[in-house]
Design a protein around this motif. Sequence first.
Motif, PDB file in Angstrom:
ATOM      1  N   LYS A  89       1.102   4.252  -2.733  1.00 52.99           N
ATOM      2  CA  LYS A  89       0.918   5.611  -2.362  1.00 52.99           C
ATOM      3  C   LYS A  89       2.081   6.615  -2.729  1.00 52.99           C
ATOM      4  O   LYS A  89       1.938   7.809  -3.347  1.00 52.99           O
ATOM      5  CB  LYS A  89       0.964   5.867  -0.854  1.00 52.99           C
ATOM      6  CG  LYS A  89      -0.405   5.381  -0.256  1.00 52.99           C
ATOM      7  CD  LYS A  89      -0.230   5.533   1.361  1.00 52.99           C
ATOM      8  CE  LYS A  89      -1.485   4.820   1.938  1.00 52.99           C
ATOM      9  NZ  LYS A  89      -1.646   5.083   3.357  1.00 52.99           N
ATOM     10  N   LEU A  90       3.421   6.027  -2.894  1.00 53.42           N
ATOM     11  CA  LEU A  90       4.585   6.569  -3.314  1.00 53.42           C
ATOM     12  C   LEU A  90       4.350   6.912  -4.931  1.00 53.42           C
ATOM     13  O   LEU A  90       4.785   7.898  -5.436  1.00 53.42           O
ATOM     14  CB  LEU A  90       5.633   5.889  -3.119  1.00 53.42           C
ATOM     15  CG  LEU A  90       5.915   5.848  -1.638  1.00 53.42           C
ATOM     16  CD1 LEU A  90       7.287   5.033  -1.416  1.00 53.42           C
ATOM     17  CD2 LEU A  90       6.442   7.273  -1.310  1.00 53.42           C
ATOM     18  N   ARG A  91       3.984   6.038  -5.652  1.00 47.91           N
ATOM     19  CA  ARG A  91       3.549   6.160  -6.964  1.00 47.91           C
ATOM     20  C   ARG A  91       2.618   7.219  -7.508  1.00 47.91           C
ATOM     21  O   ARG A  91       2.797   8.057  -8.284  1.00 47.91           O
ATOM     22  CB  ARG A  91       3.295   4.701  -7.783  1.00 47.91           C
ATOM     23  CG  ARG A  91       4.577   3.923  -7.919  1.00 47.91           C
ATOM     24  CD  ARG A  91       4.185   2.680  -8.854  1.00 47.91           C
ATOM     25  NE  ARG A  91       3.186   1.856  -8.463  1.00 47.91           N
ATOM     26  CZ  ARG A  91       3.541   0.659  -7.424  1.00 47.91           C
ATOM     27  NH1 ARG A  91       4.791   0.233  -7.535  1.00 47.91           N
ATOM     28  NH2 ARG A  91       2.626  -0.033  -7.079  1.00 47.91           N
ATOM     29  N   LEU A  92       1.526   7.349  -6.415  1.00 46.30           N
ATOM     30  CA  LEU A  92       0.644   8.368  -6.758  1.00 46.30           C
ATOM     31  C   LEU A  92       1.201   9.645  -6.402  1.00 46.30           C
ATOM     32  O   LEU A  92       0.955  10.754  -7.047  1.00 46.30           O
ATOM     33  CB  LEU A  92      -0.577   8.094  -5.701  1.00 46.30           C
ATOM     34  CG  LEU A  92      -1.776   9.054  -5.606  1.00 46.30           C
ATOM     35  CD1 LEU A  92      -2.282   9.415  -6.815  1.00 46.30           C
ATOM     36  CD2 LEU A  92      -2.532   8.850  -4.616  1.00 46.30           C
ATOM     37  N   TRP A  93       1.783   9.775  -5.393  1.00 39.06           N
ATOM     38  CA  TRP A  93       2.384  10.997  -4.908  1.00 39.06           C
ATOM     39  C   TRP A  93       3.565  11.514  -6.098  1.00 39.06           C
ATOM     40  O   TRP A  93       3.500  12.455  -6.612  1.00 39.06           O
ATOM     41  CB  TRP A  93       3.527  10.872  -3.596  1.00 39.06           C
ATOM     42  CG  TRP A  93       2.380  10.617  -2.705  1.00 39.06           C
ATOM     43  CD1 TRP A  93       1.178  11.009  -2.462  1.00 39.06           C
ATOM     44  CD2 TRP A  93       2.831  10.142  -1.341  1.00 39.06           C
ATOM     45  NE1 TRP A  93       0.841  10.618  -1.067  1.00 39.06           N
ATOM     46  CE2 TRP A  93       1.556  10.068  -0.349  1.00 39.06           C
ATOM     47  CE3 TRP A  93       4.195   9.480  -0.729  1.00 39.06           C
ATOM     48  CZ2 TRP A  93       1.751   9.602   0.757  1.00 39.06           C
ATOM     49  CZ3 TRP A  93       4.348   9.125   0.487  1.00 39.06           C
ATOM     50  CH2 TRP A  93       3.140   9.152   1.365  1.00 39.06           C
TER      51      TRP A  93
ATOM     52  N   ARG B 119       1.505  12.825  -8.762  1.00 39.23           N
ATOM     53  CA  ARG B 119       0.921  14.026  -8.661  1.00 39.23           C
ATOM     54  C   ARG B 119       1.887  15.247  -8.437  1.00 39.23           C
ATOM     55  O   ARG B 119       1.675  16.350  -8.960  1.00 39.23           O
ATOM     56  CB  ARG B 119       0.179  14.111  -6.956  1.00 39.23           C
ATOM     57  CG  ARG B 119      -0.947  13.162  -6.904  1.00 39.23           C
ATOM     58  CD  ARG B 119      -1.890  13.755  -7.734  1.00 39.23           C
ATOM     59  NE  ARG B 119      -3.183  12.751  -8.069  1.00 39.23           N
ATOM     60  CZ  ARG B 119      -4.381  12.787  -7.222  1.00 39.23           C
ATOM     61  NH1 ARG B 119      -4.443  13.899  -6.279  1.00 39.23           N
ATOM     62  NH2 ARG B 119      -5.359  11.916  -7.764  1.00 39.23           N
TER      63      ARG B 119
ATOM     64  N   HIS C 280      -1.376  16.402  -1.217  1.00 37.97           N
ATOM     65  CA  HIS C 280      -0.799  15.730  -0.356  1.00 37.97           C
ATOM     66  C   HIS C 280       0.291  16.167   0.344  1.00 37.97           C
ATOM     67  O   HIS C 280       0.699  15.474   1.568  1.00 37.97           O
ATOM     68  CB  HIS C 280      -0.543  14.375  -0.749  1.00 37.97           C
ATOM     69  CG  HIS C 280      -1.727  13.554  -1.522  1.00 37.97           C
ATOM     70  ND1 HIS C 280      -2.595  13.117  -0.975  1.00 37.97           N
ATOM     71  CD2 HIS C 280      -1.844  13.431  -2.699  1.00 37.97           C
ATOM     72  CE1 HIS C 280      -3.682  12.467  -1.495  1.00 37.97           C
ATOM     73  NE2 HIS C 280      -3.150  12.589  -2.806  1.00 37.97           N
TER      74      HIS C 280
ATOM     75  N   ALA D 181       0.792  -1.150  -0.027  1.00 36.87           N
ATOM     76  CA  ALA D 181       0.012   0.078  -0.172  1.00 36.87           C
ATOM     77  C   ALA D 181       1.085   1.298  -0.126  1.00 36.87           C
ATOM     78  O   ALA D 181       0.528   1.967  -0.778  1.00 36.87           O
ATOM     79  CB  ALA D 181      -0.926   0.029   1.108  1.00 36.87           C
ATOM     80  N   PHE D 182       1.874   1.157   0.648  1.00 29.25           N
ATOM     81  CA  PHE D 182       2.817   2.473   0.713  1.00 29.25           C
ATOM     82  C   PHE D 182       3.494   2.795  -0.422  1.00 29.25           C
ATOM     83  O   PHE D 182       3.677   3.687  -1.001  1.00 29.25           O
ATOM     84  CB  PHE D 182       3.845   2.117   1.888  1.00 29.25           C
ATOM     85  CG  PHE D 182       4.717   3.241   1.934  1.00 29.25           C
ATOM     86  CD1 PHE D 182       4.295   4.689   2.447  1.00 29.25           C
ATOM     87  CD2 PHE D 182       6.194   3.378   1.753  1.00 29.25           C
ATOM     88  CE1 PHE D 182       5.274   5.600   2.844  1.00 29.25           C
ATOM     89  CE2 PHE D 182       6.862   4.300   1.725  1.00 29.25           C
ATOM     90  CZ  PHE D 182       6.516   5.457   2.256  1.00 29.25           C
ATOM     91  N   GLN D 183       3.858   1.673  -1.362  1.00 26.28           N
ATOM     92  CA  GLN D 183       4.356   1.633  -2.701  1.00 26.28           C
ATOM     93  C   GLN D 183       3.393   2.347  -3.627  1.00 26.28           C
ATOM     94  O   GLN D 183       3.828   3.230  -4.114  1.00 26.28           O
ATOM     95  CB  GLN D 183       4.947   0.234  -3.262  1.00 26.28           C
ATOM     96  CG  GLN D 183       6.219  -0.135  -2.470  1.00 26.28           C
ATOM     97  CD  GLN D 183       6.674  -1.486  -3.088  1.00 26.28           C
ATOM     98  OE1 GLN D 183       5.868  -2.400  -3.120  1.00 26.28           O
ATOM     99  NE2 GLN D 183       7.733  -1.516  -3.518  1.00 26.28           N
TER     100      GLN D 183
END
Length: 171
Positions: free
Chosen positions: A11-15, A18, A26, A7-9
């Motif tokens: 999120k990092l790709r989403l960040w 963005r 974020h 899940a953290f990975q």
Amino acid sequence: MHDALKAFQVKLRLWETRIHQCNLSHFSFCHAMLNQVNLIVFPNAHFAVKLSSEVALRFSVFEAHESNLEMLRNPFAIYVETAPVNLQMELIELQCNGTLKAKYDTVGPVQFTRFIPDEMPQLRLHAGRTLSMFGSIYLCEQLFSVMKINKTSHRSRLTDEHLQSIMRKSQ
């Protein structure tokens, strides 16, 4: 733990995406800074490249062990063809054993490793090796806790030699 890291990975790709789009919703501090300076001055591409390179570096080891963790998490859902050759025959026997499947459903993945029969030595060895990665982390943290307790400001005369003796005694 595996799910939390995945899940953290994501999120990092989403960040990263963005940041490339200069959408810093974020990142409140960066968003406030962007509002104060010009968009041309803000190095969003630099941050995105730095984030992706750090992610690749930090999670490369994790990705190497991902299949091992998945096999430990649910050995009944693994495709035998993708498993290591030395585990394939035992994995077939395990997946076809209804009693072991019921035990897995009852006790869960971590406790299930105790119930892998002795007739499946490669699977037992694989489970032990995978689980030992987490046990060693726990032992290191426990060791540092003992060191921190014993080397407080109240015991400032404690030398490294004394610390080694205390560590040996506390184990």
